[in-house]
Design an enzyme around this catalytic site. Structure first.
Site, PDB file in Angstrom:
ATOM      1  N   ARG A  32       0.737  -1.184   0.274  1.00  0.00           N
ATOM      2  CA  ARG A  32      -0.155  -0.158   0.028  1.00  0.00           C
ATOM      3  C   ARG A  32       0.914   1.134   0.030  1.00  0.00           C
ATOM      4  O   ARG A  32       0.567   2.265  -0.713  1.00  0.00           O
ATOM      5  CB  ARG A  32      -0.984  -0.218   1.285  1.00  0.00           C
ATOM      6  N   GLU A 177     -14.264 -15.284   8.738  1.00  0.00           N
ATOM      7  CA  GLU A 177     -13.993 -14.738   7.272  1.00  0.00           C
ATOM      8  C   GLU A 177     -13.315 -15.941   6.344  1.00  0.00           C
ATOM      9  O   GLU A 177     -12.121 -16.211   6.284  1.00  0.00           O
ATOM     10  CB  GLU A 177     -12.823 -13.713   7.244  1.00  0.00           C
ATOM     11  N   LYS A 222     -17.729 -12.558   8.022  1.00  0.00           N
ATOM     12  CA  LYS A 222     -17.213 -11.807   7.252  1.00  0.00           C
ATOM     13  C   LYS A 222     -17.378 -12.274   5.820  1.00  0.00           C
ATOM     14  O   LYS A 222     -16.265 -12.827   5.620  1.00  0.00           O
ATOM     15  CB  LYS A 222     -15.733 -11.174   7.684  1.00  0.00           C
ATOM     16  N   SER A 264     -14.350  -6.112   1.245  1.00  0.00           N
ATOM     17  CA  SER A 264     -14.519  -5.383   0.038  1.00  0.00           C
ATOM     18  C   SER A 264     -13.746  -6.091  -1.067  1.00  0.00           C
ATOM     19  O   SER A 264     -14.234  -5.983  -2.389  1.00  0.00           O
ATOM     20  CB  SER A 264     -14.056  -3.992   0.137  1.00  0.00           C
ATOM     21  N   GLY A 265     -12.684  -6.681  -0.848  1.00  0.00           N
ATOM     22  CA  GLY A 265     -12.179  -7.661  -1.686  1.00  0.00           C
ATOM     23  C   GLY A 265     -11.482  -7.225  -3.041  1.00  0.00           C
ATOM     24  O   GLY A 265     -11.595  -7.826  -3.992  1.00  0.00           O
ATOM     25  N   GLY A 266     -11.551  -5.834  -3.117  1.00  0.00           N
ATOM     26  CA  GLY A 266     -10.784  -5.562  -4.712  1.00  0.00           C
ATOM     27  C   GLY A 266     -11.818  -4.711  -5.349  1.00  0.00           C
ATOM     28  O   GLY A 266     -11.697  -4.177  -6.276  1.00  0.00           O
ATOM     29  N   ARG A 295      -9.482  -2.217   1.821  1.00  0.00           N
ATOM     30  CA  ARG A 295      -9.193  -1.031   0.890  1.00  0.00           C
ATOM     31  C   ARG A 295     -10.528  -0.159   0.528  1.00  0.00           C
ATOM     32  O   ARG A 295     -10.072   1.047   0.217  1.00  0.00           O
ATOM     33  CB  ARG A 295      -8.764  -1.731  -0.156  1.00  0.00           C
TER      34      ARG A 295
HETATM   35  P1  13P Z   1     -10.555  -5.398   2.179  1.00  0.00           P
HETATM   36  O1  13P Z   1     -11.977  -4.964   2.531  1.00  0.00           O
HETATM   37  O2  13P Z   1      -9.580  -4.668   1.471  1.00  0.00           O
HETATM   38  O3  13P Z   1     -10.901  -6.995   1.334  1.00  0.00           O
HETATM   39  O4  13P Z   1     -10.217  -6.137   3.495  1.00  0.00           O
HETATM   40  C1  13P Z   1     -10.787  -6.624   4.371  1.00  0.00           C
HETATM   41  C2  13P Z   1     -10.124  -7.474   5.184  1.00  0.00           C
HETATM   42  O5  13P Z   1     -10.046  -7.522   6.399  1.00  0.00           O
HETATM   43  C3  13P Z   1      -9.497  -8.735   4.439  1.00  0.00           C
HETATM   44  O6  13P Z   1      -9.198  -9.868   5.296  1.00  0.00           O
END
Ligand code: 13P
Length: 341
Positions: A32, A177, A222, A264-266, A295
């Site tokens: 980042r 998650e 999550k 959010s995953g990208g 992100r």
């Molecule tokens: P993102 O929302 O960037 O995918 O990250 C969330 C997260 O904690 C992934 O483990």
């Protein structure tokens, strides 16, 4: 603040609020920072995260919890205040990423299994002492022409369930998650393939949580949203993503779970907000549905900051804007017109 697992879980998914995922590992935060040409030193990482946690407007109104990397849990602000205290003072719950990352799964090609169970019981006791009241463990499931395998789905679900049970024993709410990745280039990774794999992963996950004796009222799920693979060439409307995601969750997640906080995953910042907003605006659901974005909450702030002290208030304004937009999405009141504000 109450210390019952059930109450902590409810606070984490409080109405109109969501979780800031600021738990980038040392390698990820370096990536980042590379994107803004800032060297990733311990002090710079502290400065960046202190800037986020001191964004009063975001933290007090829209952020219910913050996921930290181990280093941050022990760090102090420039004035000596522990960063954990800044988070608590804003009314948010401090949390900690406890997994040791996704490692290659043996005999499984590109597939990964998340490690970190060895010694976890002892580590959790330490994190509790340091103020953490929830934890995160992320598994990744990769869609290709030939994956995921049952071995990968099962191994990750089992590890997540063992982690979740250990957290609850320590008085810590587990964020569970199991992320079905949206990267993937092949044409068969469309929204329906994402649905099918996510349903499989979630159903397996809740079986494993049951077997491990996990209290569903004291956890937060999550998941990924149901979206087409990023480079699959296939597209889906906001309405289709909302409809399929809600349907998949209703098919797979017990109503006893208090809240679901998406990664959010990208996705782009605005897609992540629009999708969450569409679900909350149009569907009745048994759980609170909110965000746990990394992100999609931080990208704009990182770009505004650029590692410079003089940009701190602009970066805080960018973070506060995204937090506010996502808070509205969690309430189902967000529209694109609010983005301009
Ligand atoms: P993102 O929302 O960037 O995918 O990250 C969330 C997260 O904690 C992934 O483990």
């Amino acid at each position: 603040m109450s210390e019952r697992l059930e109450d902590i879980a409810i606070a984490m998914v409080a109405e109109g609020q969501g979780i800031l995922a600021a738990d980038e590992s040392t390698g990820t935060i370096k990536k980042r920072f590379d994107s803004i040409n800032v060297e990733s030193t311990e002090d710079k990482r502290r400065d960046y995260r202190e800037m986020l946690f001191r964004s009063d407007e975001a933290m007090k109104n829209h952020i219910s919890g913050v996921i930290l990397f181990e280093e941050t849990l022990g760090q102090k602000a420039v004035d000596g205040t522990p960063l954990v205290d800044l988070i608590r003072a804003a009314g948010a719950v401090p949390g900690i990423k406890v997994d040791k990352g996704a490692q290659d799964l043996i005999n499984a090609g590109v597939e990964k299994v998340t490690e970190g169970l060895d010694g976890l019981r002892g580590r959790l006791a330490g994190y509790y002492e340091q103020g953490a009241r929830f934890a995160k463990w992320r598994a990744v499931i990769t869609i290709t022409e030939t994956t995921p395998s049952w071995n990968c789905i099962k191994a990750n679900a089992h590890a997540l369930a063992r982690y979740a049970a250990l957290c609850q024993e320590a008085g810590i709410v587990p964020i569970v998650e199991p992320e079905v990745l949206m990267d993937g280039e092949h044409s068969k990774h469309d929204i329906n393939r994402c649905y099918e794999v996510t349903e499989w992963a979630l159903k397996t996950q809740f079986n494993e949580l049951f077997d491990a004796g996990v209290n569903l009222e004291g956890m937060v799920l999550k998941p990924n949203m149901i979206v087409p693979g990023q480079s699959s060439g296939s597209k889906a409307s906001v309405e289709e993503v909302a409809e399929k995601t809600v349907k998949c969750l209703k098919a797979s997640v017990p109503a006893l779970v208090p809240g679901i906080a998406f990664l959010s995953g990208g996705q782009s910042d605005e897609d992540a907000t629009a999708h969450l907003g569409a679900m909350n605006a149009a569907y009745d659901m048994p759980w609170n549905l909110t965000f746990s974005y990394g992100r999609a909450l931080q990208a704009a702030a990182l770009q505004a900051w650029l590692g410079k002290e003089e940009n701190v208030s602009a970066a805080q304004a960018a973070f506060s804007h995204r937090a506010k937009m996502n808070g509205m999405a969690a309430l189902g009141t967000w529209t694109k017109a609010h983005e301009a504000g």
